[in-house]
Design an enzyme around this catalytic site. Sequence first.
Site, PDB file in Angstrom:
ATOM      1  N   HIS A 191      23.990   3.585  18.817  1.00  0.00           N
ATOM      2  CA  HIS A 191      23.882   5.200  18.569  1.00  0.00           C
ATOM      3  C   HIS A 191      24.343   6.120  19.522  1.00  0.00           C
ATOM      4  O   HIS A 191      24.896   7.105  19.256  1.00  0.00           O
ATOM      5  CB  HIS A 191      22.611   5.580  17.798  1.00  0.00           C
ATOM      6  CG  HIS A 191      22.544   4.942  16.367  1.00  0.00           C
ATOM      7  ND1 HIS A 191      22.076   3.707  16.116  1.00  0.00           N
ATOM      8  CD2 HIS A 191      23.284   5.419  15.072  1.00  0.00           C
ATOM      9  CE1 HIS A 191      22.009   3.556  15.019  1.00  0.00           C
ATOM     10  NE2 HIS A 191      22.836   4.584  14.203  1.00  0.00           N
ATOM     11  N   ARG A 298      23.634  11.860   8.912  1.00  0.00           N
ATOM     12  CA  ARG A 298      22.416  11.233   9.528  1.00  0.00           C
ATOM     13  C   ARG A 298      21.183  12.016   9.852  1.00  0.00           C
ATOM     14  O   ARG A 298      21.206  12.623  10.947  1.00  0.00           O
ATOM     15  CB  ARG A 298      22.937  10.496  10.881  1.00  0.00           C
ATOM     16  CG  ARG A 298      24.156   9.449  10.668  1.00  0.00           C
ATOM     17  CD  ARG A 298      24.485   8.751  12.228  1.00  0.00           C
ATOM     18  NE  ARG A 298      24.856   7.478  11.988  1.00  0.00           N
ATOM     19  CZ  ARG A 298      26.120   7.412  12.228  1.00  0.00           C
ATOM     20  NH1 ARG A 298      26.977   8.327  12.573  1.00  0.00           N
ATOM     21  NH2 ARG A 298      26.858   5.998  12.231  1.00  0.00           N
ATOM     22  N   ARG A 334      22.191  11.378   3.929  1.00  0.00           N
ATOM     23  CA  ARG A 334      21.323  10.026   3.951  1.00  0.00           C
ATOM     24  C   ARG A 334      19.943  10.154   4.251  1.00  0.00           C
ATOM     25  O   ARG A 334      19.665  10.901   5.110  1.00  0.00           O
ATOM     26  CB  ARG A 334      22.129   9.299   4.900  1.00  0.00           C
ATOM     27  CG  ARG A 334      21.396   7.942   5.077  1.00  0.00           C
ATOM     28  CD  ARG A 334      22.052   6.830   6.166  1.00  0.00           C
ATOM     29  NE  ARG A 334      21.803   7.236   7.464  1.00  0.00           N
ATOM     30  CZ  ARG A 334      22.121   6.424   8.535  1.00  0.00           C
ATOM     31  NH1 ARG A 334      23.000   5.621   8.249  1.00  0.00           N
ATOM     32  NH2 ARG A 334      22.257   7.027   9.879  1.00  0.00           N
ATOM     33  N   GLU A 434      24.368  -2.463   3.925  1.00  0.00           N
ATOM     34  CA  GLU A 434      24.469  -2.805   5.471  1.00  0.00           C
ATOM     35  C   GLU A 434      23.727  -3.989   5.857  1.00  0.00           C
ATOM     36  O   GLU A 434      23.584  -4.212   7.159  1.00  0.00           O
ATOM     37  CB  GLU A 434      23.994  -1.604   6.294  1.00  0.00           C
ATOM     38  CG  GLU A 434      23.032  -0.798   5.795  1.00  0.00           C
ATOM     39  CD  GLU A 434      22.834   0.600   6.598  1.00  0.00           C
ATOM     40  OE1 GLU A 434      23.389   0.562   7.734  1.00  0.00           O
ATOM     41  OE2 GLU A 434      21.858   1.249   6.222  1.00  0.00           O
ATOM     42  N   ASN A 457      28.198  -0.933  10.762  1.00  0.00           N
ATOM     43  CA  ASN A 457      27.699  -0.983  12.104  1.00  0.00           C
ATOM     44  C   ASN A 457      26.813  -1.849  12.184  1.00  0.00           C
ATOM     45  O   ASN A 457      26.367  -3.081  12.833  1.00  0.00           O
ATOM     46  CB  ASN A 457      27.271   0.213  12.540  1.00  0.00           C
ATOM     47  CG  ASN A 457      28.215   1.292  12.720  1.00  0.00           C
ATOM     48  OD1 ASN A 457      29.519   0.931  12.862  1.00  0.00           O
ATOM     49  ND2 ASN A 457      28.014   2.484  12.766  1.00  0.00           N
ATOM     50  N   ASP A 458      25.724  -1.899  10.799  1.00  0.00           N
ATOM     51  CA  ASP A 458      24.618  -2.662  10.803  1.00  0.00           C
ATOM     52  C   ASP A 458      25.179  -4.054  10.263  1.00  0.00           C
ATOM     53  O   ASP A 458      24.397  -5.020  10.463  1.00  0.00           O
ATOM     54  CB  ASP A 458      23.478  -2.140  10.063  1.00  0.00           C
ATOM     55  CG  ASP A 458      22.813  -1.202  10.927  1.00  0.00           C
ATOM     56  OD1 ASP A 458      22.310  -1.630  12.115  1.00  0.00           O
ATOM     57  OD2 ASP A 458      22.292  -0.186  10.501  1.00  0.00           O
ATOM     58  N   ARG A 468      23.934  -4.868  17.938  1.00  0.00           N
ATOM     59  CA  ARG A 468      24.908  -3.888  18.066  1.00  0.00           C
ATOM     60  C   ARG A 468      24.799  -3.006  19.560  1.00  0.00           C
ATOM     61  O   ARG A 468      25.650  -2.629  19.902  1.00  0.00           O
ATOM     62  CB  ARG A 468      24.786  -2.934  16.911  1.00  0.00           C
ATOM     63  CG  ARG A 468      23.713  -2.036  16.761  1.00  0.00           C
ATOM     64  CD  ARG A 468      23.581  -1.412  15.494  1.00  0.00           C
ATOM     65  NE  ARG A 468      24.322   0.032  15.360  1.00  0.00           N
ATOM     66  CZ  ARG A 468      24.118   0.770  14.221  1.00  0.00           C
ATOM     67  NH1 ARG A 468      23.629   0.538  13.301  1.00  0.00           N
ATOM     68  NH2 ARG A 468      24.720   1.789  14.580  1.00  0.00           N
ATOM     69  N   CYS A 505      31.388   3.652   5.656  1.00  0.00           N
ATOM     70  CA  CYS A 505      31.096   4.595   6.934  1.00  0.00           C
ATOM     71  C   CYS A 505      30.600   4.157   8.135  1.00  0.00           C
ATOM     72  O   CYS A 505      30.100   4.837   9.060  1.00  0.00           O
ATOM     73  CB  CYS A 505      30.004   5.604   6.082  1.00  0.00           C
ATOM     74  SG  CYS A 505      28.562   4.736   6.072  1.00  0.00           S
TER      75      CYS A 505
HETATM   76  C1  PEP Z   1      26.161   1.662   9.712  1.00  0.00           C
HETATM   77  O1  PEP Z   1      25.149   0.898   9.805  1.00  0.00           O
HETATM   78  O2  PEP Z   1      27.370   1.230   9.585  1.00  0.00           O
HETATM   79  C2  PEP Z   1      25.827   3.391   9.598  1.00  0.00           C
HETATM   80  C3  PEP Z   1      26.981   3.774   9.170  1.00  0.00           C
HETATM   81  O3  PEP Z   1      24.649   3.825   9.861  1.00  0.00           O
HETATM   82  P1  PEP Z   1      24.072   3.810  11.257  1.00  0.00           P
HETATM   83  O4  PEP Z   1      25.203   3.622  12.610  1.00  0.00           O
HETATM   84  O5  PEP Z   1      23.452   5.288  11.382  1.00  0.00           O
HETATM   85  O6  PEP Z   1      22.931   2.634  11.495  1.00  0.00           O
HETATM   86 MG    MG Z   2      23.236   1.544   9.722  1.00  0.00          MG
END
Ligand code: PEP
Ligand code: MG
Length: 587
Positions: A191, A298, A334, A434, A457-458, A468, A505
Amino acid sequence: MQIRHGIPVSPGVAITRAVVLDAVDQPIPRRLVPAEKIVEQRERLTAALNASAKDVEDLTARTAAEIGPEMAKIFDFHLAMLRDPQLVGQFEQMIDRERVTAEYAVYSAMRGLAAQFLAFENPYFHDRVKDVWDLERRILRNLLGGEGPDLSQIRHEAALIAHDLTPSQTASLDKTLIKGLATDAGGRTSHTAILAHALGIPAIVGLEDITAHISSGDTVIIDGNRGQVIINPDAAQLLEYRQYIEQIVKFETSLGKVARQPAITTDGTEVTLLANIEFPSEIAPAIEKGAVGVGLYRTEFLFLASEIEPAEQQQLDAYLQAIEAAAGRPLTIRTLDLGADKIHHHSVNFHAENNPFLGCRSIRLCLQNLSLFKTQLRAILRASAHGPIRIMFPLISNLMELRQAKMILSDVMEDLDEQGVPHATDIPVGVMIEVPSAALQAGKISREVDFVSIGTNDLIQYTLAVDRSNERIASLYTGAHPAVIQLIRDVIRAGHRAGIDVSLCGEMAGEPEFVMLLLGLGLRTFSITPPAIPEVKKIIRSVSIKQCQRVARRSLEFDSHREVHNFLREEVRRVVPDVFDGRRIAQ
Ligand code: PEP
Ligand code: MG
């Protein structure tokens, strides 16, 4: 001159002076200081020792009053160490003779003392080692200011060099001062990396030991395109980079025109480009960049940026601000995705966990803390009376969680109705896909929601079992893995079969090499970090869906992510060569 390579996470180039910030819980690198700064280091040491002695005296008095004078005696040893002329003399001599920083002198001498104690046979000394470490942390805290890097130390334009930053520290960076960021730790979609990108600060993470190679005041080039940090560049390099910056500025200007053009492929297919945001203030600049709405807000960052849990009214104010800025455009809020690396150590909900990314994070945390969850839902619903919004639940891993979250949403709506508080009744409700279990059940999930958004991302970290945010395994973290591509394909198909909107996303949606693949897999809504929107739009406007479908088909035939990556880069480079000239692709 020295060049170090890491993971580029936010493009752009900065040439500036470095400010290196150490953290108490990390090894302190041996850094030299110029002769004229020795006095300053000695003064810092004296001030930190005095402050530490005061801390210990206060602690002694408090312990004596609350527990008893016997217990308070445990601090006598700390005070004795702080007043020991031999130990203090050792700190001072190191600074004077070796010309090192005060923090390194303390760190090194205290580690030496702990080693001596451990070497004694008498167990009394073994027990004292913890006291040595405790005091070391106290003195370092007084030298460095707090546990993590103290950002308030930065008062001029600089590149920030640190072991790591928390997402909330990154969110609070002052863009007018911080021109670049380089950290030892971190992965492509940690993040901290995502925020640096959103802020438009050139950033490189995963440099492993960059803090040991740079001293505050060094000139550095942070090349966020190629993922390299150049320490004390020579004249030729500076000249080369100044020309390179001019080229980038020209390229950015050319992208500026794209922002106002529609995101439409050469064969007339319209694509929706939404923005990922952390704070409502990002919406206006995102629209400037060409976003037609917000695909991911977020909301947990309001919590991370506050000392105490934000009350319902404070949350409502933020959502109203977002509605105003979105001005009728789609706004996807979200619900809280706290936990894992987005933690607030002051929070009552904070519990240390062995596997935080697999732990009580996100929707799980909300379902276990109903008052926290309901307060947020009330605020969102109250805001819904003032403009269109969509609600999205994160980290859904099974249908029961989704049904439970929807039931709580209905309960909150009923409560508001009973109290006569206005809210919209037709709010679209969606989930993030995710977790691999949700991706595999996307068909069933899609029948119970109005939209889904793929959080790569997750999804990547859970599918590939690759953290990650861990720089040591960053090369294994990739959306080009055939298993990830298959999951994305299946979720898009399942969503479309159910007749709902599917967006993506994760950071992948904003990475140029994946745009053709995603279009070819059927994706028509991308939610992207705002600085990446023009680049993605430029690619969309240069390709046909047929071309992209061919790219997607070929990608699915490869065995390894390397082959997929190389293929995708080649393809996109063929269509829009200038997008990648010397940019991320050059890494
Ligand atoms: C993801 O996991 O792809 C996502 C967009 O949420 P975050 O990066 O906040 O976990
Ligand atoms: Mg996520």
